[in-house]
Design a protein around this motif. Structure first.
Motif, PDB file in Angstrom:
ATOM      1  N   ASP A 176     -50.324 -22.166  50.887  1.00 51.46           N
ATOM      2  CA  ASP A 176     -50.421 -20.807  51.436  1.00 51.46           C
ATOM      3  C   ASP A 176     -49.110 -20.049  51.221  1.00 51.46           C
ATOM      4  N   LEU A 177     -48.040 -20.823  51.057  1.00 51.01           N
ATOM      5  CA  LEU A 177     -46.736 -20.216  50.798  1.00 51.01           C
ATOM      6  C   LEU A 177     -45.919 -21.170  49.934  1.00 51.01           C
ATOM      7  N   ILE A 178     -45.327 -20.620  48.875  1.00 49.78           N
ATOM      8  CA  ILE A 178     -44.353 -21.391  48.085  1.00 49.78           C
ATOM      9  C   ILE A 178     -43.024 -20.649  48.164  1.00 49.78           C
ATOM     10  N   VAL A 179     -41.971 -21.381  48.544  1.00 53.87           N
ATOM     11  CA  VAL A 179     -40.642 -20.774  48.636  1.00 53.87           C
ATOM     12  C   VAL A 179     -39.706 -21.508  47.678  1.00 53.87           C
ATOM     13  N   SER A 180     -38.682 -20.806  47.214  1.00 52.41           N
ATOM     14  CA  SER A 180     -37.686 -21.485  46.381  1.00 52.41           C
ATOM     15  C   SER A 180     -36.364 -20.716  46.358  1.00 52.41           C
ATOM     16  N   ASN A 181     -35.297 -21.491  46.401  1.00 53.68           N
ATOM     17  CA  ASN A 181     -33.967 -20.968  46.096  1.00 53.68           C
ATOM     18  C   ASN A 181     -33.505 -21.762  44.875  1.00 53.68           C
ATOM     19  N   PRO A 182     -33.943 -21.346  43.689  1.00 54.79           N
ATOM     20  CA  PRO A 182     -33.668 -22.141  42.477  1.00 54.79           C
ATOM     21  C   PRO A 182     -32.280 -21.840  41.915  1.00 54.79           C
ATOM     22  N   PRO A 183     -31.831 -22.602  40.925  1.00 57.27           N
ATOM     23  CA  PRO A 183     -30.593 -22.208  40.227  1.00 57.27           C
ATOM     24  C   PRO A 183     -30.830 -20.844  39.572  1.00 57.27           C
ATOM     25  N   TYR A 184     -29.889 -19.915  39.724  1.00 58.56           N
ATOM     26  CA  TYR A 184     -30.112 -18.593  39.117  1.00 58.56           C
ATOM     27  C   TYR A 184     -28.836 -17.937  38.579  1.00 58.56           C
ATOM     28  N   ILE A 185     -27.769 -18.733  38.428  1.00 53.86           N
ATOM     29  CA  ILE A 185     -26.514 -18.140  37.950  1.00 53.86           C
ATOM     30  C   ILE A 185     -26.403 -18.319  36.434  1.00 53.86           C
ATOM     31  N   ASP A 186     -25.951 -17.268  35.766  1.00 53.40           N
ATOM     32  CA  ASP A 186     -25.719 -17.334  34.322  1.00 53.40           C
ATOM     33  C   ASP A 186     -24.495 -18.221  34.053  1.00 53.40           C
ATOM     34  N   LYS A 187     -24.544 -19.010  32.982  1.00 51.92           N
ATOM     35  CA  LYS A 187     -23.445 -19.970  32.750  1.00 51.92           C
ATOM     36  C   LYS A 187     -22.088 -19.288  32.529  1.00 51.92           C
ATOM     37  N   ASN A 188     -22.088 -18.021  32.168  1.00 48.61           N
ATOM     38  CA  ASN A 188     -20.811 -17.323  31.948  1.00 48.61           C
ATOM     39  C   ASN A 188     -20.353 -16.511  33.157  1.00 48.61           C
ATOM     40  N   ASP A 189     -21.063 -16.625  34.265  1.00 48.44           N
ATOM     41  CA  ASP A 189     -20.713 -15.829  35.452  1.00 48.44           C
ATOM     42  C   ASP A 189     -19.344 -16.277  35.994  1.00 48.44           C
ATOM     43  N   HIS A 190     -18.455 -15.326  36.223  1.00 50.79           N
ATOM     44  CA  HIS A 190     -17.094 -15.688  36.660  1.00 50.79           C
ATOM     45  C   HIS A 190     -17.069 -16.301  38.060  1.00 50.79           C
ATOM     46  N   HIS A 191     -18.147 -16.072  38.848  1.00 47.19           N
ATOM     47  CA  HIS A 191     -18.177 -16.645  40.198  1.00 47.19           C
ATOM     48  C   HIS A 191     -18.154 -18.172  40.175  1.00 47.19           C
ATOM     49  N   LEU A 192     -18.585 -18.762  39.022  1.00 47.54           N
ATOM     50  CA  LEU A 192     -18.616 -20.236  38.935  1.00 47.54           C
ATOM     51  C   LEU A 192     -17.210 -20.832  38.992  1.00 47.54           C
ATOM     52  N   GLY A 193     -16.207 -19.991  38.764  1.00 50.81           N
ATOM     53  CA  GLY A 193     -14.820 -20.479  38.788  1.00 50.81           C
ATOM     54  C   GLY A 193     -14.129 -20.170  40.108  1.00 50.81           C
ATOM     55  N   GLU A 194     -14.892 -19.748  41.106  1.00 53.05           N
ATOM     56  CA  GLU A 194     -14.274 -19.315  42.371  1.00 53.05           C
ATOM     57  C   GLU A 194     -14.836 -20.074  43.572  1.00 53.05           C
ATOM     58  N   GLY A 195     -13.960 -20.345  44.537  1.00 53.24           N
ATOM     59  CA  GLY A 195     -14.396 -20.843  45.854  1.00 53.24           C
ATOM     60  C   GLY A 195     -15.170 -22.152  45.817  1.00 53.24           C
ATOM     61  N   ASP A 196     -16.061 -22.323  46.791  1.00 49.69           N
ATOM     62  CA  ASP A 196     -16.807 -23.574  46.974  1.00 49.69           C
ATOM     63  C   ASP A 196     -17.638 -23.940  45.740  1.00 49.69           C
ATOM     64  N   VAL A 197     -18.152 -22.904  45.057  1.00 48.63           N
ATOM     65  CA  VAL A 197     -19.063 -23.111  43.927  1.00 48.63           C
ATOM     66  C   VAL A 197     -18.482 -24.062  42.873  1.00 48.63           C
ATOM     67  N   ARG A 198     -17.130 -24.042  42.727  1.00 45.82           N
ATOM     68  CA  ARG A 198     -16.467 -24.899  41.726  1.00 45.82           C
ATOM     69  C   ARG A 198     -16.772 -26.376  41.950  1.00 45.82           C
ATOM     70  N   PHE A 199     -17.093 -26.739  43.205  1.00 45.39           N
ATOM     71  CA  PHE A 199     -17.289 -28.157  43.540  1.00 45.39           C
ATOM     72  C   PHE A 199     -18.762 -28.528  43.651  1.00 45.39           C
ATOM     73  N   GLU A 200     -19.646 -27.554  43.507  1.00 47.71           N
ATOM     74  CA  GLU A 200     -21.071 -27.834  43.631  1.00 47.71           C
ATOM     75  C   GLU A 200     -21.645 -28.140  42.235  1.00 47.71           C
ATOM     76  N   PRO A 201     -22.736 -28.948  42.178  1.00 50.39           N
ATOM     77  CA  PRO A 201     -23.234 -29.350  40.852  1.00 50.39           C
ATOM     78  C   PRO A 201     -23.870 -28.186  40.098  1.00 50.39           C
ATOM     79  N   LEU A 202     -23.576 -28.098  38.807  1.00 56.61           N
ATOM     80  CA  LEU A 202     -24.147 -27.022  37.983  1.00 56.61           C
ATOM     81  C   LEU A 202     -25.673 -27.078  37.989  1.00 56.61           C
TER      82      LEU A 202
END
Ligand SMILES: C[S@@+](CC[C@H](N)C(=O)[O-])C[C@H]1O[C@@H](n2cnc3c(N)ncnc32)[C@H](O)[C@@H]1O
Length: 277
Positions: A176-202
Motif C-alpha cells: 500500500d506504500l513503498i518508501v525509500s531514501n536511496p543513494p542519490y548523490i552524484d559522484k562529483n558532488d563536493h559535499h562528499l568531501g565534507e563533514g560526516d559524509v566522508r566516513f559513510e559508505p559510498l
C-alpha cells in the motif's frame, strides 16, 4: 579534571566542528554513561583517570572528523535509539519528514515496504507507530541488514520483516506504500568531501546518472509491487525535485508532489499509482 573544564577544553579542541559544544557534551556523556543533563547537574565532579583517557581517545577521532554517531554507536531518530555503524548511512533528521508523511496516509493495517533500509530507521519508526501494519525493509548490504535486524530486536518490534534484496529482486507481493531514501548523490558532488559524509559508505550515498539511477530503477519497478491507488515516497537531493517529478510522470504516476525539508529545500517526492490502465 572537572566535568565543566573537560567540556570547555574539548569544545576548544573541536574548532572544525560546527557543533563543537554538543559534540563535547555527547562524547563525555557517552564516556560517563550518563544522560547529558548529568553534566549540567554535576559540573564540579572530577573525571577519573580512565574516564579522562577514554574521552581523549574519542576527541582525537572526532578531531579527525569521525562522526559522533560512529564513535558512540548510537543515533536518535524519531525519538528512538538506533544502533549505527559504517555499513550504512547515519539517519538524518530530515528523513523524519518522510516518516511523518507516511504516517499521514497509511491505514493501521497497511502493507509497507522500505527500500534501502540501512539502520531500519524509516521502517522501524513507522512500525513503532503502527503496530498492526505489515512492514518490510530490504537492503542489498548484508551488514546493513544485520544492523537493521539488531535495531528491530532492541526496539522490540515484531511486525517488521527485514531481508537482503537488490531493490525489488527478492521482494514478493504488492504494497500500500513503498518508501525509500536511496543513494542519490552524484559522484562529483563536493559535499562528499565534507563533514560526516566522508566516513559513510559510498554504496549508501552515490548513484550514477547524476545521482538519479537508483531512483529511476525504484520508480520503474515499483509499479509491479504497488496496489491500486498505493503511494510511492522517495527522498532525494535538494536540486533533484524537478527531475524526480519528471521520472514519476514518465512512469504514469498520479498526484505527484514534493515536500520540503526543515531548511525549506525540496526533499521528498510522492505520487500515487493508479494501477494498469
Ligand atoms: C541513503 S541510505 C538510507 C538508509 C536509511 N534508509 C536511512 O534513511 O537512514 C541508502 C541505503 O540503500 C542501500 N542500497 C544501495 N543500493 C541498494 C540496492 N541496489 N538495493 C538495496 N539497497 C541498496 C544502501 O546500502 C543504504 O543502506
Amino acid at each position: 579534571m572537572r566535568i565543566d573544564a573537560a567540556v570547555l577544553r574539548a569544545k576548544s579542541l573541536l574548532i572544525k566542528s560546527d557543533s563543537a559544544l554538543l559534540d563535547a557534551q555527547v562524547l563525555l556523556s557517552f564516556v560517563l554513561q550518563k544522560e547529558s543533563v548529568y553534566l549540567m547537574t554535576w559540573p564540579e565532579k572530577h573525571l577519573t583517570e580512565s574516564q579522562q583517557k577514554a574521552y581523549e581517545v574519542l576527541l582525537v577521532e572526532r578531531i579527525k572528523g569521525v562522526p559522533v554517531a560512529y564513535l558512540t554507536g548510537i543515533r536518535e531518530f524519531w525519538s528512538l535509539p538506533f544502533k549505527v555503524n559504517n555499513s550504512t548511512l547515519i539517519p538524518r533528521p530530515d528523513t523524519e519528514i518522510l516518516v511523518e508523511y507516511a504516517l499521514k496516509i497509511c491505514s493501521p493495517q497497511a502493507r509497507i515496504l522500505d527500500l534501502g533500509t540501512g539502520t531500519g530507521a524509516i521502517i522501524l519508526s513507522i512500525a513503532s507507530e503502527l503496530p498492526n501494519a505489515r512492514c518490510s525493509g530490504v537492503d542489498f548490504n548484508a551488514d546493513a541488514v544485520q544492523l537493521a535486524i539488531e535495531n528491530r530486536q532492541i526496539l522490540k518490534l515484531n511486525n517488521v520483516n527485514i531481508y537482503q534484496s537488490d531493490w525489488f529482486s527478492q521482494v514478493e507481493g504488492r504494497f500500500d506504500l513503498i518508501v525509500s531514501n536511496p543513494p542519490y548523490i552524484d559522484k562529483n558532488d563536493h559535499h562528499l568531501g565534507e563533514g560526516d559524509v566522508r566516513f559513510e559508505p559510498l554504496s549508501a550515498l552515490v548513484a550514477p546518472q547524476k545521482g538519479l539511477a537508483d531512483i529511476r530503477i525504484i520508480v520503474a519497478d515499483a509499479r509491479s509491487h504497488l496496489n491500486e491507488n498505493a503511494t510511492l515516497m522517495i527522498e532525494h537531493g535538494f536540486e533533484q525535485g524537478k527531475e524526480v517529478r519528471n521520472i514519476l510522470r514518465l512512469f504514469d504516476f498520479d498526484e505527484i508532489k514534493t515536500v520540503h525539508d526543515y531548511a525549506q529545500n525540496e526533499r521528498i517526492s510522492m505520487a500515487i499509482y493508479r494501477g494498469l490502465k
